[in-house]
Design a protein around this motif. Sequence first.
Motif, short mmCIF file in Angstrom:
data_model
loop_
_atom_site.label_atom_id
_atom_site.label_comp_id
_atom_site.label_asym_id
_atom_site.label_seq_id
_atom_site.Cartn_x
_atom_site.Cartn_y
_atom_site.Cartn_z
N GLY A 109 9.15 13.18 0.54
CA GLY A 109 9.88 14.24 -0.14
C GLY A 109 8.94 15.10 -0.96
O GLY A 109 7.72 15.02 -0.84
N VAL A 110 9.52 15.93 -1.84
CA VAL A 110 8.72 16.90 -2.60
C VAL A 110 8.73 16.65 -4.10
O VAL A 110 8.18 17.43 -4.86
CB VAL A 110 9.21 18.34 -2.31
CG1 VAL A 110 8.99 18.70 -0.86
CG2 VAL A 110 10.67 18.51 -2.72
N LYS A 111 9.33 15.54 -4.55
CA LYS A 111 9.46 15.29 -5.99
C LYS A 111 8.64 14.10 -6.47
O LYS A 111 8.95 13.49 -7.48
CB LYS A 111 10.93 15.09 -6.35
CG LYS A 111 11.76 16.33 -6.10
CD LYS A 111 13.17 16.15 -6.53
CE LYS A 111 13.96 17.43 -6.27
NZ LYS A 111 15.35 17.29 -6.66
N GLY A 112 7.58 13.76 -5.73
CA GLY A 112 6.68 12.70 -6.19
C GLY A 112 7.04 11.31 -5.71
O GLY A 112 6.37 10.34 -6.07
N GLU A 113 8.07 11.19 -4.89
CA GLU A 113 8.41 9.89 -4.35
C GLU A 113 7.36 9.50 -3.31
O GLU A 113 6.73 10.35 -2.68
CB GLU A 113 9.80 9.96 -3.69
CG GLU A 113 10.47 8.63 -3.51
CD GLU A 113 11.93 8.78 -3.08
OE1 GLU A 113 12.45 7.80 -2.54
OE2 GLU A 113 12.52 9.86 -3.28
N VAL A 114 7.13 8.19 -3.14
CA VAL A 114 6.15 7.70 -2.17
C VAL A 114 6.83 6.80 -1.15
O VAL A 114 7.92 6.26 -1.38
CB VAL A 114 5.00 6.92 -2.84
CG1 VAL A 114 4.22 7.81 -3.79
CG2 VAL A 114 5.49 5.67 -3.53
N ALA A 135 0.85 -1.19 0.00
CA ALA A 135 0.00 0.00 0.00
C ALA A 135 0.88 1.24 0.00
O ALA A 135 2.02 1.21 0.48
CB ALA A 135 -0.92 0.01 1.22
N ILE A 136 0.34 2.31 -0.53
CA ILE A 136 1.05 3.58 -0.54
C ILE A 136 0.74 4.28 0.78
O ILE A 136 -0.42 4.55 1.09
CB ILE A 136 0.63 4.44 -1.74
CG1 ILE A 136 0.96 3.69 -3.04
CG2 ILE A 136 1.31 5.81 -1.69
CD1 ILE A 136 0.37 4.31 -4.29
N ALA A 137 1.79 4.54 1.56
CA ALA A 137 1.61 5.14 2.88
C ALA A 137 1.61 6.67 2.82
O ALA A 137 1.26 7.32 3.79
CB ALA A 137 2.70 4.66 3.83
N GLY A 140 11.14 3.77 0.27
CA GLY A 140 10.97 4.90 -0.63
C GLY A 140 10.90 4.37 -2.04
O GLY A 140 11.60 3.42 -2.39
N ALA A 141 10.02 4.95 -2.87
CA ALA A 141 9.87 4.45 -4.24
C ALA A 141 9.37 5.55 -5.16
O ALA A 141 8.73 6.50 -4.73
CB ALA A 141 8.88 3.28 -4.26
#
Length: 169
Positions: free
Chosen positions: A17-22, A11-13, A62-63
Amino acid sequence: MTKTDRVCVGAIAGAFGVKGEVRLKSFCTEPTDIASYGPLSTEKGDRSFRVTLTRPVAGGLGARLSDVTTKEEADALRGVGLYVDRARLPSLGDDEFYHADLIGLEVRDTGGALLGRVHAVHNHGAGDILEIAGAVGREGLLLPFTRAVVPTVDLAAGRIVADPPEGLD
């Protein structure tokens, strides 16, 4: 009981960061395997993402996800489950189960009394716990998913036999 064609592997938690990383929460035995199954899709299958892991982070990984380039896009995906076709997952050994296969199974005690159905499977670090939604007149029940407490899982019959510890039944 029929198996689901797709299995939730993470799942995406939220944004990282500020560049679209999840930040991903992986449900895989080896957390980094989540990136090895090819594109992952949402529960409805209306979006799919290629996953590139970037680093371990507190509470997950991180992804970067394909087509997610801003913090706002990443934030909008918070809580979204990521699914993969069952055929792309590795085969399981004896007495190993995907959580998706356990949810919905009927649970009876060793004497045959109905305890309820598996509502969810939790793992807070010390092993899997089955959440049993109670039968009529019974409260919910949390059972450790161990061979001692759950001696029988019969996927074909759609049932589990449990031997709850004293005081839990």
